[in-house]
Enzyme design. Structure first.
Site, PDB file in Angstrom:
ATOM      1  CB  CYS A  78     -33.446  40.579   6.230  1.00  0.00           C
ATOM      2  SG  CYS A  78     -32.707  41.878   6.298  1.00  0.00           S
ATOM      3  CG  ASP A  79     -36.314  34.490   3.254  1.00  0.00           C
ATOM      4  OD1 ASP A  79     -36.553  33.588   4.360  1.00  0.00           O
ATOM      5  OD2 ASP A  79     -36.249  34.607   2.109  1.00  0.00           O
TER       6      ASP A  79
END
Length: 210
Positions: A78-79
């Protein structure tokens, strides 16, 4: 039970998954994020929407961790980034560089709205990959200078994209959101469910035994 490996050091993402019945293992990637993003933007012709930037980084993290854990059932990267337009054009914000940067950002953010983008990428080693971005509008309170200084002094804004949290001390400074709350925290549970289905897995397969 299907084992999830979380390619993120974020305590908020881990806590969100745990509260939803998932007990992921954690392994942080060795990806050089600025270099990966710079290359991707260059390949895209010099510009790239924020929603795509976070997806590029999420994919890089997930693929890096999956390459070192081929026997894992599924890896999640994730980011997050905040897209803010204060009248001078859109700006994409990750974590602030330091306290002064966080203060300056909050002076721009207060009383305004931004879009928090969180990219998600799932890798099922040997069986495919799937990704998507959760985008949620966040409305910020009109903080005083004193409130901004006090909040930044806690250190919390320095560790998160956009210099705010909705599930911590920053929660009092978010007046409303339009979209997925969990996506703002850092991992959209509904989106992860959809991506798992694309890989032939069920969300309920991730639930830890009670």
């Amino acid at each position: 039970m299907t084992t999830l490996l979380l390619a993120s050091a974020s305590p908020a993402r881990l806590a969100t998954l745990r509260s939803a019945g998932v007990r992921p293992d954690v392994r942080v990637s060795d990806v050089d994020e600025p270099a990966v993003l710079a290359t991707a933007v260059l390949d895209a012709g010099g510009t790239m929407p924020a929603a795509e930037q976070v997806l590029v980084l999420a994919r890089a993290k997930a693929e890096d961790v999956a390459s070192h854990a081929p026997s894992t059932d599924v890896v999640l990267g994730c980011d997050s980034m905040l897209e803010l337009d204060d009248g001078s054009g859109p700006d994409v914000l990750g974590k602030p560089a330091d306290a002064a940067d966080a203060v300056a950002r909050w002076r721009r953010m207060r009383g305004r709205s931004g879009v928090l983008h969180t990219g998600h990428w799932l890798v099922r080693p040997g069986d495919g990959e799937a990704g998507g971005t959760s985008s949620t509008v966040v409305h910020f309170a009109d903080l005083t200078d004193e409130e901004i200084e006090a909040y930044v002094a806690t250190g919390e804004p320095l560790a998160v994209a956009g210099a705010f949290t909705v599930d911590g001390l920053g929660g009092a400074f978010v007046t409303a959101i339009e979209g997925d709350y969990h996506g703002v925290v850092g991992v959209s549970l509904p989106l992860v469910r959809v991506l798992l289905a694309e890989l032939g897995l069920a969300w309920t397969d991730l639930w830890a035994p009670r």
